[in-house]
Design an enzyme around this catalytic site. Structure first.
Site, PDB file in Angstrom:
ATOM      1  N   SER A   8     -10.105  -0.630   6.986  1.00 25.50           N
ATOM      2  CA  SER A   8      -9.127  -0.260   5.689  1.00 25.50           C
ATOM      3  C   SER A   8      -8.440  -1.572   5.370  1.00 25.50           C
ATOM      4  O   SER A   8      -8.164  -1.554   4.175  1.00 25.50           O
ATOM      5  CB  SER A   8      -8.256   0.714   6.017  1.00 25.50           C
ATOM      6  OG  SER A   8      -8.891   1.844   5.971  1.00 25.50           O
ATOM      7  N   LYS A  45       1.285  -1.283   0.378  1.00 19.65           N
ATOM      8  CA  LYS A  45      -0.486  -0.202  -0.052  1.00 19.65           C
ATOM      9  C   LYS A  45       0.521   0.869   0.208  1.00 19.65           C
ATOM     10  O   LYS A  45       1.992   1.513   0.690  1.00 19.65           O
ATOM     11  CB  LYS A  45      -1.097   0.089   1.216  1.00 19.65           C
ATOM     12  CG  LYS A  45      -1.891   1.075   1.524  1.00 19.65           C
ATOM     13  CD  LYS A  45      -2.796   0.974   2.355  1.00 19.65           C
ATOM     14  CE  LYS A  45      -3.942   1.920   3.128  1.00 19.65           C
ATOM     15  NZ  LYS A  45      -4.935   1.624   3.836  1.00 19.65           N
ATOM     16  N   SER A  83      -9.552   1.725   2.547  1.00 18.13           N
ATOM     17  CA  SER A  83      -8.940   2.566   2.045  1.00 18.13           C
ATOM     18  C   SER A  83      -7.007   1.245   1.251  1.00 18.13           C
ATOM     19  O   SER A  83      -6.840   1.893   0.561  1.00 18.13           O
ATOM     20  CB  SER A  83      -8.156   3.488   3.067  1.00 18.13           C
ATOM     21  OG  SER A  83      -7.229   2.855   4.215  1.00 18.13           O
TER      22      SER A  83
END
Lengths: 464, 483
Positions: free
Chosen positions: B173, B74, B149
């Site tokens: 997330s 990420k 996210s």
């Protein structure tokens, strides 16, 4: 005008002399080449987290113990949020809710106790340098460990304020937590001042970053006068921040503090709570040295002169050395005199620490006792000092003063016989002649005769 | 095109050890798939670097099942050899001067980082629509959101571009996009994985975790992520073999379902699947009981206070002075800050910074923040009580199925509501995971959440692996991306 009473409180920011910074492993040495003692933590790079330097905790604890503070057993750090270029994270890590020390005091020279409301650990900011309309930042200072020492508003004159600053500096130096260099900014003073005719407190102003202890006095003088004049003229005082200009001796307006800054304090989530137990505190207590106030009391008890006491306090090494003998029965006046006189000059000349010389405990006692018993004169002491400080074996006997009447009479008799002209001169009223004869006696004995006894016996013989 | 990346890691490992394939083959296959990616999974990829690394790995290590395997990060985990944007214009061209702790661990374990995945800006969002680099699409239906996210990580694993990705989870997330994309995602116990090098959103809640195609691969990846890091004072680590209970029977396990997790705010299709699982577990000797967990219904407002309060402070460092976006032509320092932050941050981030700042301002600290901390403690206590009696807690990961891109964009509260079932886990610092348990009638994946006691990820993997083996779902999406 004279019925106004000033009330003064002092905040001190003190840089601790740990090897590393407080929340990163960068070297704690602000004075190195700019921006060399920095890493990603000091620069607040995305993703970094603070570490915590345990050495800072120990030094802060030591300062707290030396200033009679109550120690917090459970504490955390808080974030103080504001935007300024010298603050790379956009917040300062400090202790807002749980300062490490609470409710201590410092005793002034007069014996008055000034309260210290709290001591907390925090980090220093970058140093900003304004140059040709640009601002340069030195991150070497960013993250340098500080303690802030906040006094109560307990002082009522510039003399008290200056004494507080001096006593505090001296105490912190003795504790060894900081180099306490005011000129270089490792010890910084903010002074809060108000004046009032009665017991209510007047509107205060804060004078930031005063650069010397004498400037504290001058700033207070100016500020008190300014406030009284304003009040007498019917002006309303504002809670304001000012700075002291040492060139003009005036305080200068910086900003009003009427809108309380909203620092949005909240507990620092990146550093877990710190717990202190009795053992943690005891282990630091072991490092606690005797502080100036107690030293003064001890020295006074031992009849050391005030001048010598202050000289000793100003020279911690010699004071530490003298303290080795506090339980011994020696003449402390003689001890302090030789330490501060000939020994001090010797140490300065040779750039040695007294602890690195041959003058160990036993030898010092022998020397002081010999001086006390007048077995050696101070003159001889000075002559043989190098040997005392450096030689493996101490040879006092060969230098010992002759105190026996018999020996002195023998030499005096010989000198009188050798110099009949001088004897005649003396008897004819030339007083100086006796000094010549005296000198001859000393020369004859290699300087070892007790001079006072020689003089007495010589006079006896001549006046017969 | 080769299909090695569709194999399980045990099989890939065998091929690597036998030298039938090399890490270079795997990297090439990853990039072949990235070239076809219509999901916008990646913000930055590094084919050249990945190939170089693949070539430099030397002899295969038969004892290291992760040797030579590709992984995606990420884009809020900092790297020195690729930019790290956090999905924001603020860091569009930012390259870190140091590597995150997990990057060091991945390198130590001879894996190959192939790129940085798309995400909501600064991890603020739950549909990956706040990214400066555009939304991520759901591999099961490209007009739907991936969730967020960690949307890019979820989509890239789900669509079989990479077998492994790391996500971060502050309020859901990792778990929510894992549920939406039909993969296994775990948020470890707070303190399990070092946060050093994770761009902070809310420091007391953030945690990095593995996102994978199946349970075994998830546990295998977590195995290498826990090594002690002194640079994170909240890190505890506790290395262990997380795969060790996989395959064990579940009979005798006591499992709780919070009432709140089966209330009528949950989509009925999701509830049906949860009920199927309940039955499955009971049929196999586990006890499943519905319980009350006091205070968990307060988790969302608590999150808005605590997470946004912390975020407002964590994001203060983006001031244009040291790195990142820097506004031009400002007249003074105040205007410089204002312009830099107005232009560099997107709307959602600005909104959250403002709310967070408000929560910490003046008296609000005692009105909201300090109270929130107290209730947070109560949530922890509630779970503690539950775990005295039960081994695990289960429930849905999300209240709903993946929705249309563009939907709910005008509703700033939506992303918090999405996380209503995941946030309590972060508040209590517990481990939580999402594991696929079936499909809706539109053939969209449905995830189940498993919540464990602190440090009991291995027990969660045991249950998850059991469910996975019983269901044998086909979790390869048939969306446009995979034609």
């Amino acid at each position: 005008m004279s019925n106004y009473k000033p009330t003064i409180g002092i905040e001190v920011h003190l840089e601790l002399n740990t090897d590393a910074k407080v929340f990163s492993l960068s070297k704690n040495n602000y004075s190195d080449v700019a921006n060399t003692n920095i890493n990603e933590i000091d620069l607040a790079y995305p993703g970094v987290l603070p570490t915590f330097n345990k050495g800072v905790l120990d030094k802060a604890l030591l300062a707290c113990l030396g200033l009679n503070m109550n120690i917090s057993r459970k504490m955390h750090f808080d974030r103080k949020n504001y935007y300024y270029p010298d603050l790379p994270k956009g917040y300062q890590i400090t202790q807002f809710n749980t300062p490490i020390g609470l409710n201590g005091y410092l005793t002034l020279s007069t014996g008055k106790k000034v309260g210290i409301s709290d001591i907390h650990i925090e980090e220093d900011t970058c140093k900003s340098l304004h140059h040709n309309g640009k601002t340069l930042l030195n991150y070497n200072r960013c993250g340098v460990p500080l303690i802030e020492i906040v006094s109560c508003a307990d002082m009522n004159s510039k003399e008290e304020a200056m004494d507080y600053a001096e006593r505090l500096r001296e105490t912190l130096l003795y504790l060894g937590v900081s180099d306490c260099k005011i000129e270089e900014g490792s010890m910084r003073f903010d002074v809060n001042i108000s004046v009032s005719k009665d017991d209510t407190l007047g509107v205060r102003s804060e004078i930031k970053n005063i650069g010397s202890i004498s400037n504290i006095g001058d700033a207070i003088d100016y500020e008190v006068k300014r406030k009284i004049e304003a009040l007498e003229n019917g002006e309303e005082l504002l809670f304001e921040t000012r700075r002291f200009d040492s060139d003009t001796g005036k305080t200068i307006f910086m900003r009003t503090k009427d809108t309380n800054n909203d620092y949005r304090y909240f507990p620092e989530p990146d550093i877990p709570y710190i717990y202190l137990d009795e053992d943690d505190i005891l282990s630091v207590k072991e490092k606690l040295v005797m502080l100036p106030k107690e030293r003064r009391e001890e020295y006074k008890k031992r009849s050391i002169s005030n001048i010598n006491i202050e000289k000793l306090i100003a020279n911690k090494e010699l004071s530490d050395y003298l303290n080795i003998f506090l339980d011994e029965n020696i003449d402390f006046n003689i001890a302090s005199n030789i330490l501060l006189g000939d020994i001090s000059s010797y140490l300065n000349k040779t750039r040695k620490s007294i602890f690195d010389t041959k003058l160990d405990k036993e030898r010092f006692i022998i020397v002081v006792n010999a001086l006390k018993a007048e077995e050696i004169s101070s003159k001889i002491f000075k002559e043989i000092l190098n040997s005392i400080m450096e030689d493996d074996a101490l040879d006092l006997d060969s230098h010992k003063q002759v105190n026996s009447d018999e020996k002195i009479i023998e030499i005096v008799t010989k000198v009188i016989n050798d110099y009949p002209d001088s004897v005649k001169d003396y008897k004819n009223g030339k007083d100086n002649a006796i000094k010549f004869l005296m000198g001859m006696c000393m020369k004859e004995s290699g300087g070892k005769l007790n001079p006072k006894m020689v003089m007495d016996i010589l006079q006896d013989f001549l006046n017969k | 095109m080769s299909k090695y990346l569709d194999l399980g890691i045990n099989e890939i490992h065998d091929l690597l050890v036998k030298k039938e394939i090399t890490p270079v083959d795997l990297v090439n296959e990853v990039f072949d798939r990235i070239d076809l990616d219509k999901l916008n999974c990646f913000i930055t990829t590094d084919k050249e670097g990945a190939l170089k690394r693949a070539e430099s790995l030397g002899e295969p290590d038969e004892n290291n099942i992760l040797w030579g395997l590709p992984i995606a990060l990420k884009d809020n985990m900092v790297t020195t050899n690729m930019r790290t944007t956090a999905g924001s214009k603020m860091l569009e061209n930012f390259v870190s001067v140091y590597d995150a702790h997990i990057v060091d661990l991945i390198n130590e374990n001879k894996m190959i980082i192939i790129g940085k995945t798309n995400m909501d800006e600064f991890a603020m969002g739950s549909s990956n629509q706040t990214s400066y680099f555009g939304p991520v699409r759901n591999p099961w239906n490209n007009s739907l959101v991936s969730g967020g996210s960690s949307g890019g990580s979820a989509s890239s694993v789900s669509s079989r571009i990479v077998p492994f990705a790391l996500g971060s989870d502050t309020g859901g997330s990792i778990r929510q996009p894992s549920s939406f994309c039909g993969i296994v995602g775990l948020k470890p116990t707070y303190g399990r994985v070092s946060r050093y090098g994770l761009i902070a959103f809310a420091s007391s809640l953030d945690q990095i975790g593995p996102m994978t195609r199946n349970v075994f691969e998830n546990a295998s990846l977590l195995n290498i992520l826990c090594k002690k890091d002194k640079r994170d004072l909240t890190h505890i680590g506790k290395e262990e073999d997380f795969t060790r209970l996989i395959g064990e029977p579940i009979s005798g396990m006591k499992i709780a379902i919070p009432e709140f997790y089966i209330s009528d705010v949950i989509d009925s299709q999701v509830l049906d699947k949860i009920n199927d699982i309940r039955k499955l577990l009971e049929d196999n000797g586990a006890t499943v009981e519905t319980v009350k967990v006091p205070y968990i219904d307060y988790a969302v407002p608590l999150y808005q206070i605590i997470a946004l309060g912390e975020a407002s402070s964590n994001l203060a460092r983006f001031d244009g002075i040291k790195y990142g976006y820097s506004a031009k032509n400002a007249k003074n320092i105040d205007e410089f800050y204002k312009k830099t932050r107005s232009e560099g941050f997107g709307d959602e981030v600005k909104r959250r910074i403002m709310v967070g700042s408000f929560m910490l301002s003046g008296k609000n600290v005692s009105e909201y923040y300090n109270k929130a901390l107290k209730i947070r403690k109560s949530i922890s206590n509630s779970f503690e009580e539950i775990f005295k009696e039960y081994d695990l807690v289960i429930g849905p990961t999300t209240t709903c199925l993946p929705y249309e891109i563009g939907e709910f964009l005008q509703d700033p509260n939506r992303s918090f509501v999405d996380d209503v079932l995941t946030i309590p886990v972060n508040m209590a610092g517990l481990p939580g995971m999402s594991v696929p348990i079936g499909f809706s009638k539109e053939h969209l994946p449905i995830g189940m959440q498993i919540i464990g006691n602190k440090w009991e990820e291995a027990v969660m993997y045991k249950l998850a692996a059991f469910i996975e083996s019983k269901l044998s779902l086909d979790l390869v999406p048939g969306g446009d991306n995979n034609e």
